[in-house]
Structure formats: C-alpha cells, structure tokens
Design an enzyme around this catalytic site. Structure first.
Site, short mmCIF file in Angstrom:
data_model
loop_
_atom_site.label_atom_id
_atom_site.label_comp_id
_atom_site.label_asym_id
_atom_site.label_seq_id
_atom_site.Cartn_x
_atom_site.Cartn_y
_atom_site.Cartn_z
N ASP A 1 -52.17 58.16 34.52
CA ASP A 1 -53.59 58.57 34.52
C ASP A 1 -54.42 58.01 33.36
O ASP A 1 -55.16 58.74 32.70
CB ASP A 1 -53.68 60.11 34.49
CG ASP A 1 -53.10 60.77 35.73
OD1 ASP A 1 -52.59 60.06 36.61
OD2 ASP A 1 -53.13 62.01 35.80
N LYS B 1 -52.79 60.60 43.38
CA LYS B 1 -52.32 61.98 43.53
C LYS B 1 -53.50 62.92 43.39
O LYS B 1 -54.52 62.58 42.80
CB LYS B 1 -51.24 62.30 42.51
CG LYS B 1 -51.70 62.17 41.07
CD LYS B 1 -50.56 62.33 40.10
CE LYS B 1 -51.01 62.19 38.67
NZ LYS B 1 -52.04 63.16 38.24
N CYS C 1 -49.80 65.97 33.09
CA CYS C 1 -49.29 65.02 34.08
C CYS C 1 -48.06 64.25 33.59
O CYS C 1 -47.15 63.98 34.36
CB CYS C 1 -50.41 64.10 34.55
SG CYS C 1 -51.65 65.03 35.49
#
Ligand SMILES: [Zn+2]
Length: 212
Positions: free
Chosen positions: A17, A115, A160
């Site tokens: 990310d 995601k 994450c």
C-alpha cells in the site's frame, strides 16, 4: 534475524500500500510514510519477484466513517464480521489518492494485487479480507509460483503489513518484516500489539540494511 540475508529465487517482496493517501498530504496519512519509498525501491532491486498491493475501495465503502452517520474516523464499530475501525475516506478507486506514489519505481513487479474492493468488507491483509474467510488469491499465486519466503515492507506496519505478515505465516510461508522500511499509524496501542503478535507467530523482523 541479523546480518546480510541472501535473496533467492523462492523469495518475494510484498510492497504494501505505498499509495498517495497513506503518505503525508493524503487522506489517511501514515506519519513519515513517504520515507519508506526510496528504501523500498532500493530493496526491490534485490528481488526477482515483487508483488505490489493496492488498497482500492469503492466510494461509500463500509470502512469509511462517512458511511456511518454520527461516527468519526478511528472509532470502532461492529459489522457483520466483527469489529471494524472506521477510517477517513481513502484510496477510492481511480482517484489520485489511490495511485501508487509517483516516486515508487519497481518496473519489474510481477503482480499488482488490489484489495478492499468489496463494498461491505475491508481488507487489511493481502491474503484474506477482514471477514477472515474471503481469500484474495495471493496464497495460490505465491504457491503456484514456488515462492516460499515473503518479505514485507510498506504501510502501515500495524495494519496492512501486520495482517499480511501474520496470514503469510499462517498460510505456511516464512514471513519476514523489514521493520525500518515500514511506518505505523498506532491506533490504541496497535504498534505494540503488532510486535507481540509477530513474536507469538514467529514472524521474523529484519532491517533494510540486512537486505541490501
Ligand atoms: Zn483501506
């Protein structure tokens, strides 16, 4: 784990990310999140196999505080699959905030795994969504590619990166978090909880200098 680690054909770097909204100036900025980019670029050069993850929410996503009247970001609520922290709107599909940082430069990355695109399920982990039963397919991808050891770097350490590392370990891969090439948000002691869980599950920690 200390000392130089040799990276081989069965190793993969999971870059978590590294998107505009998670960096200073973004809508869910991780403090000093931008500091990891140069190190990630350098480390990625050591790996033959790199996977990038991209948080990718539809507008009005369940994880957004704005979707729940009267709620504020960073509050926790109960949803169908259990507790869910509410976040500011972030990484909305096809917006500048959802894009990878312009200075992230890993042209040889083999897969971009999106995601969090289901409206009613958040996904911290790159392996399973937050209902803990919906797979993203990453486990199958890594297994079919013969990749056994998963190095992780990126944002945010305590969400994450954490859930991805824990799931990698549970799925039978060897998870190695390159800790100083991650940055955390720290909601209600989440960084300390991350360290405890890594120790309990046997997730290895490493410094960026150990990788290259
Ligand atoms: Zn998100």
């Amino acid at each position: 784990m200390t000392g130089k680690v040799s990276i081989g054909d069965n190793d993969v770097l999971l870059v978590v990310d590294v998107q505009n909204d998670f960096c200073p100036g973004g809508r869910l900025a991780v403090p000093q999140g931008d500091e990891v980019v140069a190190d990630i670029n350098r480390i990625a050069g050591r790996f033959k196999h790199v996977v990038l993850t991209q948080d990718w929410h539809p507008a009005g996503h369940l994880s957004f505080a704005s979707s729940h009247p009267g709620r504020q970001p960073f509050e926790s609520i109960e949803v169908a699959y259990g507790p869910q922290i509410l976040w500011p709107d972030h990484c909305v599909q096809d917006t500048p905030g959802a894009r990878f940082r312009d200075d992230l430069h890993i042209p040889h990355a083999g897969l971009v795994l999106r995601k969090g695109f289901r409206p009613a399920i958040d996904s911290y982990s790159a392996f399973y969504e937050n209902d803990r039963t919906t797979p993203t397919g990453l486990g199958g991808y890594l297994r079919e590619r013969g990749l056994a050891r998963v190095f992780l770097a990126g944002l945010a350490l305590d969400f994450c990166v954490r859930y991805s590392a824990e799931d990698a370990q549970r799925e039978g891969f060897d998870a190695v978090v390159i800790e100083d090439v991650c940055r955390g948000i720290d909601v209600d002691g989440s960084v300390a909880a991350t360290r405890r869980n890594f120790a309990a599950l046997g997730v290895a920690l490493l410094g960026g200098d150990d990788v290259g």
